[in-house]
Design a protein around this motif. Structure first.
Motif, PDB file in Angstrom:
ATOM      1  N   ASP A 179       0.741  -1.094  -0.019  1.00 55.45           N
ATOM      2  CA  ASP A 179      -0.148  -0.058  -0.072  1.00 55.45           C
ATOM      3  C   ASP A 179       0.820   1.242   0.061  1.00 55.45           C
ATOM      4  N   ALA A 180       1.816   1.295  -0.915  1.00 51.83           N
ATOM      5  CA  ALA A 180       2.650   2.518  -1.113  1.00 51.83           C
ATOM      6  C   ALA A 180       2.630   2.764  -2.450  1.00 51.83           C
ATOM      7  N   ALA A 181       2.965   4.253  -2.790  1.00 55.84           N
ATOM      8  CA  ALA A 181       3.061   4.337  -4.315  1.00 55.84           C
ATOM      9  C   ALA A 181       4.030   5.848  -4.401  1.00 55.84           C
ATOM     10  N   GLU A 182       4.558   6.011  -5.428  1.00 58.21           N
ATOM     11  CA  GLU A 182       5.565   6.912  -5.830  1.00 58.21           C
ATOM     12  C   GLU A 182       4.879   8.059  -6.817  1.00 58.21           C
ATOM     13  N   PHE A 183       5.421   9.457  -6.554  1.00 57.81           N
ATOM     14  CA  PHE A 183       4.690  10.472  -7.228  1.00 57.81           C
ATOM     15  C   PHE A 183       6.063  11.277  -7.456  1.00 57.81           C
ATOM     16  N   ASP A 184       6.127  11.982  -8.478  1.00 58.76           N
ATOM     17  CA  ASP A 184       6.851  12.924  -9.172  1.00 58.76           C
ATOM     18  C   ASP A 184       6.213  14.375  -8.986  1.00 58.76           C
ATOM     19  N   VAL A 185       6.798  15.398  -8.230  1.00 52.14           N
ATOM     20  CA  VAL A 185       6.445  16.618  -8.046  1.00 52.14           C
ATOM     21  C   VAL A 185       7.289  17.553  -8.793  1.00 52.14           C
TER      22      VAL A 185
END
Length: 238
Positions: free
Chosen positions: A58-64
């Motif tokens: 239950d984890a996810a990666e995001f680019d900002v």
């Protein structure tokens, strides 16, 4: 599109800086990432982020991007920071708050906290550039949560929201201290009406507009108040 009903609180578990952007890994509660796919949208403290990688547990990666980091509170997050999250609304889903884009308009500041019995009152300062869009009983998204403005003082530049215990339980608002920065998204329907009324008055009245402004000021009002009576109806916010 989002509804402004916070679904969970996520925790920043990793930060990686890369040229032009920062990658966030968010840890979600069990079950939040079910069917979550790369390219999906998740509102994180009101900012729409795109999933770049789904991780086990239950984890996810995001680019900002740097611009988003500079214009929102995301640039101040550290490992361990907690934030409100909501997955994008699905077709046919109930809109319990009001329609949000996930595009933060400005930063507000938490000016004061009051705690009457069974309530939690936040007084939030608004930049002058967006004060024309705040009205008593109008809607605003604060860190991704759809809230109703109970009190508004446009002259001093603040509004107040009252939070019930359930809202505090489901969000990070109970953790905020006076002086904290908050992401604000103005209700788009209100913005359209207010801007349309102002443009119409400017076009039709021309040189008479200053006289109307002076007359309204004598009564304790402004041109922005003229749009309050014709704001489009929306689903009630909590």
């Amino acid at each position: 599109m989002f509804t402004g009903i916070v679904q969970a609180v996520a925790t920043v578990s990793q930060l990686i800086d890369r040229p032009g952007l920062r990658s966030f890994t968010l840890q979600f509660p069990p079950g939040f990432t079910q069917d979550l796919a790369i390219g999906a949208s998740v509102a994180s403290d009101g900012t729409c982020l795109t999933v770049t990688r789904v991780l086990p547990g239950d984890a996810a990666e995001f680019d900002v991007m740097q611009q988003s980091l500079a214009l929102t509170t995301l640039g101040t997050l550290a490992v361990g920071s907690r934030l409100n999250v909501e997955r994008a609304a699905k077709e046919g889903a109930e809109v319990g708050g009001h329609v949000l884009s996930g595009h933060v308009d400005c930063l507000g500041q938490l000016l004061q906290i009051r705690r009457p019995e069974n309530n939690h009152v936040l007084r939030i300062g608004v930049p002058e550039s967006h004060r024309r869009y705040v009205f008593a009983k109008g809607y605003v998204a604060v860190n991704g949560a759809s809230l109703t403005m109970a009190e508004v003082n446009r002259a001093e530049g603040w509004f107040e929201v009252w939070l019930i215990p359930e809202t505090l339980r489901m969000t990070t608002f109970g953790e905020k201290a006076e002086g904290a920065a908050l992401n604000l998204e103005i209700d788009r329907a209100t913005q359209v009406v207010v801007d349309t009324v102002r443009d119409a008055l400017d076009e039709r009245l021309g040189p008479l507009l200053p006289a109307l402004q002076a007359l309204l000021a004598q009564q304790g009002h402004s041109l922005d108040d003229l749009g309050a009576a014709v704001v489009l109806p929306r689903t009630p916010a909590r």
